[in-house]
Scaffold this active site. Structure first.
Site, PDB file in Angstrom:
ATOM      1  N   ASP A  23       0.870  -1.174   0.000  1.00  0.00           N
ATOM      2  CA  ASP A  23       0.000   0.000   0.000  1.00  0.00           C
ATOM      3  C   ASP A  23       0.910   1.228   0.000  1.00  0.00           C
ATOM      4  OD1 ASP A  23      -1.673   2.107   0.699  1.00  0.00           O
ATOM      5  OD2 ASP A  23      -2.937   0.864   2.002  1.00  0.00           O
ATOM      6  N   HIS A  24       0.883   1.957  -1.071  1.00  0.00           N
ATOM      7  CA  HIS A  24       1.830   3.076  -1.204  1.00  0.00           C
ATOM      8  C   HIS A  24       1.534   4.204  -0.206  1.00  0.00           C
ATOM      9  CE1 HIS A  24       5.088   5.130  -2.893  1.00  0.00           C
ATOM     10  NE2 HIS A  24       4.766   5.162  -4.165  1.00  0.00           N
ATOM     11  N   ARG A  25       0.370   4.171   0.452  1.00  0.00           N
ATOM     12  CA  ARG A  25       0.103   5.186   1.485  1.00  0.00           C
ATOM     13  C   ARG A  25       0.927   4.910   2.728  1.00  0.00           C
ATOM     14  NH1 ARG A  25      -6.163   4.356   2.004  1.00  0.00           N
ATOM     15  NH2 ARG A  25      -5.334   2.237   2.047  1.00  0.00           N
TER      16      ARG A  25
END
Ligand code: CAO
Length: 438
Positions: A410-412
């Site tokens: 999850d790039h967040r």
């Protein structure tokens, strides 16, 4: 000019009815019979029309108030020569309940409310108007059309009316819904372009013979979770590979001894140990985002979900406390949960508490794949089949066992640099197991 107080007229047997819309604002000019407020009981929706043409000077009700016959609604400054409502009350809408006989308004000659029967079932909350603009009288529509729109969750401020003076008709609401369904317009609450265009249904039998089978229960459930993750999680997949020549030799050396104890040693348990060590080095992979995605929750336990292929579909049982277990114990756990999964005997507890998931397709084949994050976890590893490959050692090509793998994250929660540092670290541990005990 005279200011006249407008009260709730005779609304039949109803008492203490909720105001669900205030359709005018102070300063608005209204014509005779323009709707002022909408009332909604559990049986009917009623609009209170204006008894005069004039200007609204004061409003004393708000959305959510409960009103009964005779209650003060608002003041109107009558326009010059404004016609009063006819003594005979306006007729109720055709959909009105016959028992709601409109009665004469008191004390002002307010025309009787227009009544629309509610659908038999409850209107879902989402179908109620949520756009505050809808509270203003920015559109004209009959109570039956308003009720129809409410039932389907259509915000009438976004519908153009084709009736006289732009009045919204039922067919305008239907056309607005069709436009959303066919992807020509944004759905209510969505900004244009963010709607997911639907995949058109096709009758495949026109091209050849077909059979239709309902998806199994597990596929339906996992499909929902996978779809939610696919839509909510900004995925990045980092591809990498590791040299497992020594690790696999060690596994083979241990195999016979393990089999004596009824244990089957596969590369997966070594990967689990290497992953946990890397999770300790990179805590943002052993975490979840809070529901509002404004905080990161670090987990100080190391439970690894293992994707298991079963005849009924994919399930992800969780091996607990991987950091505290040795290779034999983990192999035992793995054998137990995969047998339970294949026999359909996993309980909810067996599938809870995971921190990170591994999906191993290495026993089957493939070179690389992009696994979908098992949200609310933030990362997942995909293992592909290890193959002997010639690797340049600086002076010669050497045969080495190379295992490709990938990590989707999850790039967040995880940055790209951290993503590749993580995969490099896992590869380092797997290429030299001694580093796991440092
Ligand atoms: N490279 C080469 N060989 C591998 C390997 C790899 N990465 N991983 C496993 N193998 C070998 C094993 O060593 C074993 O060979 P031997 O019997 O000669 O030792 C053989 O492949 C079969 O292994 P396995 O699949 O039975 O056991 P496992 O521990 O690797 O995996 C389990 C267990 C439950 C994960 C696996 O059976 C499974 O279900 N995999 C599918 C998961 C899946 O569907 N993922 C997709 C999810 S997204 O749709």
């Amino acid at each position: 000019m005279a200011i006249t107080q407008v009260n709730v007229p005779d609304i039949g047997d109803f008492d203490s009815v909720e105001v669900i819309e205030v359709l005018v604002a102070e300063g608005d000019e209204v014509a005779l019979d323009d709707s002022l407020i909408t009332l909604e009981s559990d049986k009917a929706t009623m609009e209170i029309p204006s008894p005069f043409a004039g200007k609204i000077t004061k409003i004393s009700v708000s959305v959510g108030d409960k009103v009964s016959e005779g209650d003060y609604i608002l003041d109107i400054e009558a326009a010059e020569g404004a016609a009063e409502a006819p003594a005979e009350p306006a007729k109720a809408e055709s959909a009105a309940a016959p028992e709601q006989a409109p009665a004469q308004a008191k004390p002002e000659p307010t025309p009787a409310p227009q009544v629309v029967k509610q659908p038999a079932h409850n209107v879902p909350a989402a179908a109620k108007p949520v756009n505050p603009q809808a509270m203003g009288a920015a559109f004209h529509a009959s109570p039956s059309v308003r009720a129809f729109a409410r039932k389907l969750g259509v915000d009438l401020t976004s519908v153009s009316g084709s009736g006289p003076k732009g009045r919204i008709q039922q067919n305008d609401v239907e056309a607005a819904i069709k436009a959303v369904m066919s992807g020509q317009a944004a759905a209510p609450g969505q900004t244009a372009g963010s709607g997911i265009p639907p995949i058109p249904g096709i009758d495949f039998s026109q091209f050849g013979e077909t059979t239709t089978e309902e998806l199994g229960r597990i596929k339906k459930i996992s499909g929902k979770f996978l779809h939610a993750s696919w839509l909510n999680v900004p995925h990045v997949t980092q591809f990498d590979e590791c040299d497992i020549t020594e690790m696999d030799q060690f596994r083979k050396d241990q195999k016979a001894a393990a089999e004596k104890q009824g244990i089957k040693l596969t590369p997966l348990v070594f990967v689990m140990k290497a992953v946990v060590k890397a999770l300790q080095d990179f805590p943002s992979f052993n975490a979840s985002l809070s529901e509002d995605a404004q905080s990161i929750i670090y987990k100080h336990y190391y439970n690894i979900g293992i994707a298991v292929d079963t005849p009924n579909g994919l399930v992800v049982p969780v091996v607990k406390d991987v950091d505290k277990k040795g290779i034999y114990e983990l192999s035992q756990d793995l054998m137990e949960i995969s047998a339970k999964a294949r026999d359909g005997k996993l309980g909810p507890k067996d599938m809870q508490g995971g921190c990170f998931t591994i999906s191993s397709l290495g026993g089957i084949g493939g070179t690389q794949f992009t696994p979908i994050v098992n949200a609310p976890e933030v990362a997942i590893m995909g293992l592909s089949k290890a193959k002997m490959q010639p690797v340049w050692n600086g002076s010669d090509f050497e045969p080495r066992l190379i295992m490709p793998f990938s990590v989707s994250y999850d790039h967040r929660a995880v940055d790209g640099a951290e993503g590749v540092r993580f995969t490099t670290t896992v590869a380092k541990y797997l290429s030299d197991l001694r580093q796991l005990i440092l």
